[in-house]
Design a protein around this motif. Structure first.
Motif, short mmCIF file in Angstrom:
data_model
loop_
_atom_site.label_atom_id
_atom_site.label_comp_id
_atom_site.label_asym_id
_atom_site.label_seq_id
_atom_site.Cartn_x
_atom_site.Cartn_y
_atom_site.Cartn_z
N TRP A 44 0.83 -1.20 0.00
CA TRP A 44 0.00 0.00 0.00
C TRP A 44 0.87 1.25 0.00
N SER A 45 0.50 2.20 -0.85
CA SER A 45 1.18 3.49 -0.90
C SER A 45 0.47 4.48 0.01
N ARG A 46 1.02 5.68 0.09
CA ARG A 46 0.43 6.70 0.95
C ARG A 46 -0.96 7.10 0.45
N ALA A 47 -1.18 7.00 -0.86
CA ALA A 47 -2.48 7.38 -1.41
C ALA A 47 -3.59 6.43 -0.96
N ASP A 48 -3.24 5.23 -0.52
CA ASP A 48 -4.24 4.27 -0.06
C ASP A 48 -4.72 4.56 1.36
N PHE A 49 -4.05 5.46 2.04
CA PHE A 49 -4.43 5.81 3.41
C PHE A 49 -5.24 7.10 3.39
N GLY A 50 -6.33 7.11 4.13
CA GLY A 50 -7.17 8.29 4.20
C GLY A 50 -6.64 9.29 5.22
N TRP A 51 -6.82 10.57 4.92
CA TRP A 51 -6.34 11.63 5.81
C TRP A 51 -7.51 12.21 6.59
N ASP A 52 -7.40 12.20 7.90
CA ASP A 52 -8.40 12.77 8.80
C ASP A 52 -7.83 14.07 9.35
N ALA A 53 -8.19 15.19 8.70
CA ALA A 53 -7.62 16.48 9.09
C ALA A 53 -8.12 16.93 10.45
N GLU A 54 -9.33 16.57 10.80
CA GLU A 54 -9.89 17.02 12.08
C GLU A 54 -9.14 16.44 13.27
N ASN A 55 -8.75 15.17 13.16
CA ASN A 55 -8.04 14.51 14.25
C ASN A 55 -6.54 14.40 14.02
N ASP A 56 -6.05 14.96 12.90
CA ASP A 56 -4.62 14.95 12.59
C ASP A 56 -4.08 13.52 12.60
N GLN A 57 -4.62 12.69 11.72
CA GLN A 57 -4.19 11.30 11.67
C GLN A 57 -4.53 10.70 10.31
N TYR A 58 -3.83 9.62 9.98
CA TYR A 58 -4.13 8.83 8.79
C TYR A 58 -4.94 7.60 9.21
N ILE A 59 -5.79 7.15 8.30
CA ILE A 59 -6.59 5.95 8.53
C ILE A 59 -6.20 4.93 7.47
N CYS A 60 -5.74 3.76 7.91
CA CYS A 60 -5.30 2.73 6.98
C CYS A 60 -6.52 2.03 6.39
N PRO A 61 -6.35 1.24 5.32
CA PRO A 61 -7.49 0.53 4.72
C PRO A 61 -8.20 -0.42 5.68
N GLU A 62 -7.53 -0.84 6.76
CA GLU A 62 -8.16 -1.71 7.75
C GLU A 62 -8.87 -0.93 8.84
N GLY A 63 -8.84 0.41 8.76
CA GLY A 63 -9.56 1.23 9.73
C GLY A 63 -8.76 1.63 10.95
N GLN A 64 -7.46 1.34 10.98
CA GLN A 64 -6.62 1.70 12.12
C GLN A 64 -6.01 3.09 11.91
N ALA A 65 -5.72 3.76 13.02
CA ALA A 65 -5.23 5.14 12.97
C ALA A 65 -3.71 5.18 13.06
N LEU A 66 -3.12 6.06 12.27
CA LEU A 66 -1.69 6.36 12.33
C LEU A 66 -1.56 7.80 12.83
N LYS A 67 -0.98 7.97 14.01
CA LYS A 67 -0.91 9.28 14.64
C LYS A 67 0.52 9.74 14.77
N GLN A 68 0.66 11.07 14.85
CA GLN A 68 1.98 11.65 15.05
C GLN A 68 2.36 11.61 16.53
N PHE A 69 1.42 11.94 17.39
CA PHE A 69 1.63 11.90 18.84
C PHE A 69 0.45 11.16 19.47
N ARG A 70 0.73 10.42 20.52
CA ARG A 70 -0.31 9.66 21.21
C ARG A 70 -0.43 10.07 22.67
N ARG A 71 -0.03 11.29 22.97
CA ARG A 71 -0.17 11.81 24.33
C ARG A 71 -0.34 13.31 24.25
N ASN A 72 -0.91 13.88 25.28
CA ASN A 72 -1.12 15.32 25.36
C ASN A 72 -0.01 15.94 26.21
#
Length: 272
Positions: free
Chosen positions: A119-147
Motif C-alpha cells: 500500500w502506498s500513501r495514497a491508499d491511506f485516508g487523511w483525517d484532518a480534524e483529528n490529525d491522523q491517517y486511517i489505513c485501509p483496515e480502519g486503524q489510525a496512524l498518529k503523530q503523537f499519542r499523548r497530550n
C-alpha cells in the motif's frame, strides 16, 4: 538564479561563461546552456514575460515566481490558473500558488507511490480534524499519542511530520503482508505542503485539467518557432545579461509576428 539555485557543485564550469549550466537534458552529448522561461497568456498565445536562468530545475521554478510577481507589479495581472510541467509540481511551489489563490494545473511531483505491491500513501485516508491517517483496515496512524502540558512540544504543522501505527496493531493485522511486510509497524511521512499537493491532485481529476494539458501545445509551438523559424539554436552573447537580452529580443519578435497576424493589413487603393 545564477549560482544560488542549487548547493550542488557543478561537474564542469565554462571558462568563457561560468554562469552557464553543463547539462545533458536532450539525452545526448552534454553542453553548456541557459534556459528560456516564458510566461504565456494561454487565451491569446502572447508571451507576457521572459526570464533567463541556468538549465536546472530549481532555477526554472524560481523564475516562475519571479515572472508572476513582476507581471503582478507591472501590469496588475493575476492568473486564475497556472499551467506548467512537473518541475513546478513541488510542495513549496504548489503551496505558494494556493496562497496566491491560483489554481495549480500542474502534475504533482510525487515519489510516494510504491512499486512492490504494498500500500502506498495514497491508499491511506487523511483525517484532518483529528490529525491522523486511517489505513485501509480502519486503524489510525498518529503523530503523537499523548497530550503535552508544554505547548512548545505540540505539533506545529511546519516541516515534515511522521505518523506511526501501533506495533501491536500491525502485528495482529491480517493485511500486514500488503502494508509493511518488512517492518514491525507502518509509518507515513507527511510533507509540509501536503494540503496544497492534494489540491493539485483534485484538480487533476477535473475536465478543466484535461483542457489545460491540451493548451500546453501552444507553449511547445512557441518554443518550436523560436528554434526552427527564428533560428535561436545558439546564443551569440555571453553571461546571464546577454542570454536574457537575446531571449527578450526573440520574445519581442514572436509577439510582433502574432500581432501582425491579428491586425488586418491596410488596404491601399490601386492606381488605374
Amino acid at each position: 538564479a545564477f549560482g544560488a539555485a542549487s548547493e550542488v557543485q557543478p561537474k564542469f564550469t565554462s571558462h568563457s561563461d561560468p554562469a552557464s549550466q553543463w547539462t545533458a537534458a536532450r539525452k545526448g552529448p552534454a553542453f553548456f546552456s541557459y534556459s528560456d522561461n516564458n510566461l504565456i497568456d494561454m487565451d491569446h498565445g502572447v508571451i507576457v514575460d521572459v526570464e533567463a536562468t541556468r538549465s536546472i530545475r530549481q532555477a526554472e521554478v524560481g523564475s516562475t515566481r519571479t515572472m508572476l510577481d513582476r507581471v503582478k507589479a507591472r501590469f496588475d495581472l493575476h492568473p486564475e490558473r497556472l499551467i506548467a510541467d512537473t518541475a513546478c509540481g513541488t510542495g513549496p511551489m504548489l503551496g505558494w500558488q494556493v496562497e496566491r489563490k491560483t489554481a495549480p494545473h500542474i502534475p504533482v511531483f510525487d515519489k510516494s507511490e510504491r512499486t512492490d505491491g504494498t500500500w502506498s500513501r495514497a491508499d491511506f485516508g487523511w483525517d484532518a480534524e483529528n490529525d491522523q491517517y486511517i489505513c485501509p483496515e480502519g486503524q489510525a496512524l498518529k503523530q503523537f499519542r499523548r497530550n503535552y502540558s508544554d505547548p512548545n512540544r505540540e505539533p506545529t504543522g511546519q516541516g515534515r511530520a511522521k505518523y506511526r501505527a501501533l506495533r501491536l496493531t500491525c502485528q495482529a493485522c491480517p493485511s500486514k503482508a500488503r502494508c509493511c511486510p518488512n517492518m514491525d509497524f507502518r509509518s507515513i511521512t507527511r510533507e509540509e505542503h501536503e494540503d496544497a499537493r492534494q489540491v493539485a491532485r483534485d484538480i487533476a481529476k477535473t475536465d478543466q485539467y484535461v483542457i489545460s494539458m491540451k493548451l500546453r501545445k501552444k507553449v511547445e509551438m512557441l518554443f518550436a518557432h523560436l528554434k526552427r523559424i527564428l533560428g535561436l539554436n545558439r546564443l551569440r552573447l555571453r553571461g546571464p545579461c546577454g542570454a536574457n537580452d537575446e531571449f527578450l529580443l526573440a520574445t519581442t519578435a514572436q509577439n510582433l509576428r502574432k500581432l501582425a497576424k491579428v491586425l488586418p493589413a491596410s488596404q491601399q487603393p490601386r492606381k488605374a
